[in-house]
Design a protein around this motif. Structure first.
Motif, PDB file in Angstrom:
ATOM      1  N   THR A  21       0.224  -3.343   9.144  1.00 31.94           N
ATOM      2  CA  THR A  21      -0.133  -1.943   8.909  1.00 31.94           C
ATOM      3  C   THR A  21       0.145  -1.515   7.468  1.00 31.94           C
ATOM      4  O   THR A  21      -0.455  -0.549   7.001  1.00 31.94           O
ATOM      5  N   GLN A  22       1.019  -2.233   6.777  1.00 26.77           N
ATOM      6  CA  GLN A  22       1.180  -1.978   5.338  1.00 26.77           C
ATOM      7  C   GLN A  22      -0.142  -2.245   4.627  1.00 26.77           C
ATOM      8  O   GLN A  22      -0.551  -1.479   3.760  1.00 26.77           O
ATOM      9  N   PHE A  25      -3.074   0.404   6.417  1.00 27.09           N
ATOM     10  CA  PHE A  25      -2.943   1.858   6.317  1.00 27.09           C
ATOM     11  C   PHE A  25      -1.962   2.336   5.252  1.00 27.09           C
ATOM     12  O   PHE A  25      -1.801   3.536   5.065  1.00 27.09           O
ATOM     13  N   TRP A  27       1.207   2.047   5.567  1.00 26.99           N
ATOM     14  CA  TRP A  27       2.429   2.458   6.266  1.00 26.99           C
ATOM     15  C   TRP A  27       3.611   1.631   5.768  1.00 26.99           C
ATOM     16  O   TRP A  27       3.454   0.547   5.218  1.00 26.99           O
ATOM     17  N   PHE A  28       4.802   2.148   5.972  1.00 26.53           N
ATOM     18  CA  PHE A  28       6.053   1.444   5.675  1.00 26.53           C
ATOM     19  C   PHE A  28       6.112   0.968   4.226  1.00 26.53           C
ATOM     20  O   PHE A  28       6.599  -0.123   3.938  1.00 26.53           O
TER      21      PHE A  28
END
Length: 173
Positions: A21-22, A25, A27-28
């Motif tokens: 997801t990095q 999107f 994220w994180f």
């Protein structure tokens, strides 16, 4: 044994999901498709954004499936493919040790995915709950083979682009 497999699957699967997801999107603390795509292009991958999407999808999807213990060999194949590409393009030249930027960690993660295909996801898994008996030596070897083939595709694309002298294509997929 069920508890041990559950903990292993959830930890490894969740970390793969997060890493994917990095890419997908941002994220994180990730860079999302645009930033990751530019990074992939800098490593010689044509259509970096598409490559980033596929890597993120394989990591996030494979990680989620591993965590759930669902169709484990298919999830393992996806994760092995991504780890092969990471080893070849980023870590191999630096040697084995992670302290030097090497491939040690990637190899461990690929081995875990392979091993889960062999032993199965355990009794506390969706594979078990759904009555899916898809584990064992044959499934593990199939996951390894599919993972290697899946990793060779983007590596071949990068090699072909380099041999043609192609500059990386724009990040439009």
């Amino acid at each position: 044994m069920s508890l041990g497999l559950l903990v292993l699957r959830v930890v490894v699967g969740a970390l793969f999901f997060g890493h994917g997801t990095q890419k997908l999107f941002g994220w994180f603390g990730g860079h999302g498709l645009n930033g990751t795509g530019q990074f992939f292009e800098s490593m010689g991958f044509p259509q970096g954004k598409r490559q980033a999407f596929m890597a993120g999808l394989f990591e996030a999807g494979g990680g989620l499936l591993i965590a759930l213990g669902l169709v484990t060999p298919f999830a393992a194949a996806a994760l092995i493919a991504v780890m092969l590409v990471a080893v070849v393009k980023v870590h191999f030249a630096k040697g084995p040790w992670a302290t030097e930027g090497g491939y040690e960690y990637n190899a461990v993660l690929a081995a875990v995915a392979f091993a889960l295909s062999g032993v199965g996801a355990g009794n506390w898994s969706l594979d078990h709950a759904l009555g899916l008996s898809i584990h064992g030596t044959g499934w593990a070897l199939a996951a390894l083979g599919a993972g290697i083939l899946g990793g060779l595709v983007p590596l071949a694309e990068a090699r072909i682009a380099a041999s043609r002298g192609d500059r990386a294509h724009p990040t439009t997929a």
